[in-house]
Write a protein that holds these residues in place. Structure first.
Motif, PDB file in Angstrom:
ATOM      1  N   HIS A   1      17.428  -7.254 -48.922  1.00 41.70           N
ATOM      2  CA  HIS A   1      18.758  -6.674 -48.714  1.00 41.70           C
ATOM      3  C   HIS A   1      19.252  -6.988 -47.306  1.00 41.70           C
ATOM      4  CE1 HIS A   1      21.482  -2.923 -48.424  1.00 41.70           C
ATOM      5  NE2 HIS A   1      22.146  -3.906 -48.990  1.00 41.70           N
ATOM      6  N   ARG A   2      18.358  -6.952 -46.336  1.00 38.99           N
ATOM      7  CA  ARG A   2      18.747  -7.273 -44.955  1.00 38.99           C
ATOM      8  C   ARG A   2      19.237  -8.719 -44.853  1.00 38.99           C
ATOM      9  NH1 ARG A   2      18.213  -3.826 -41.049  1.00 38.99           N
ATOM     10  NH2 ARG A   2      17.882  -5.421 -39.477  1.00 38.99           N
ATOM     11  N   GLU A   3      18.590  -9.632 -45.572  1.00 43.05           N
ATOM     12  CA  GLU A   3      19.041 -11.032 -45.579  1.00 43.05           C
ATOM     13  C   GLU A   3      20.418 -11.150 -46.236  1.00 43.05           C
ATOM     14  OE1 GLU A   3      19.431 -15.135 -45.187  1.00 43.05           O
ATOM     15  OE2 GLU A   3      18.314 -13.631 -44.044  1.00 43.05           O
ATOM     16  N   ALA A   4      20.638 -10.425 -47.315  1.00 43.92           N
ATOM     17  CA  ALA A   4      21.959 -10.432 -47.959  1.00 43.92           C
ATOM     18  C   ALA A   4      23.014  -9.871 -47.007  1.00 43.92           C
ATOM     19  CB  ALA A   4      21.922  -9.619 -49.248  1.00 43.92           C
ATOM     20  N   GLN A   5      22.673  -8.817 -46.278  1.00 43.11           N
ATOM     21  CA  GLN A   5      23.607  -8.253 -45.298  1.00 43.11           C
ATOM     22  C   GLN A   5      23.946  -9.293 -44.229  1.00 43.11           C
ATOM     23  OE1 GLN A   5      22.265  -4.370 -43.723  1.00 43.11           O
ATOM     24  NE2 GLN A   5      21.041  -4.219 -45.579  1.00 43.11           N
ATOM     25  N   ARG A   6      22.930  -9.985 -43.736  1.00 46.56           N
ATOM     26  CA  ARG A   6      23.154 -10.996 -42.693  1.00 46.56           C
ATOM     27  C   ARG A   6      24.108 -12.081 -43.197  1.00 46.56           C
ATOM     28  NH1 ARG A   6      22.022 -15.855 -41.482  1.00 46.56           N
ATOM     29  NH2 ARG A   6      20.623 -16.205 -43.242  1.00 46.56           N
TER      30      ARG A   6
END
Length: 124
Positions: free
Chosen positions: A90-95
């Motif tokens: 999810h953090r990668e998608a946010q980035r």
């Protein structure tokens, strides 16, 4: 609307509306304006929905997109929301969203205190 009620085209209300428990619970409201370059966005959005549904405390999601996109995800607790925010995928998608897919966005977190609505679509 109740599980199993059918709408035009054979879809059920629960194809669109999350089945949430009695309040209180939490809602994360994500509003966004997409950028012109949305390559990979659809696939990532589908993956995030699959992944969110596997998270402890996830209750459901509702989403709509025209020019403005609004996704509301429902969670059992603030801790469940924090765990989802910290999930590595999810953090990668946010980035990528911050850098590529969104011109603008807002995330709002609130506690749902009351819920009501129409539950019988059979008279339509």
């Amino acid at each position: 609307m109740t599980r199993g009620d059918t709408m035009e085209g054979g879809e059920t209300a629960t194809d669109y509306l999350a089945l949430t428990p009695q309040p209180p619970y939490y809602a994360v409201i994500f509003s966004s304006l997409k950028a012109e370059d949305d390559e990979g966005y659809g696939e990532m959005a589908e993956r995030m929905l699959e992944l969110a549904a596997q998270q402890p405390g996830f209750l459901g999601v509702e989403s709509a997109r025209e020019q403005l996109g609004i996704t509301v995800s429902y969670w059992s607790s603030r801790e469940a929301i924090a765990a989802w925010k910290a999930n590595i995928e999810h953090r990668e998608a946010q980035r990528q969203g911050h850098e590529r897919w969104y011109k603008a966005f807002r995330t709002r977190i609130c506690r749902v205190e009351r819920e009501y609505g129409k539950t019988d679509i059979s008279s339509e």
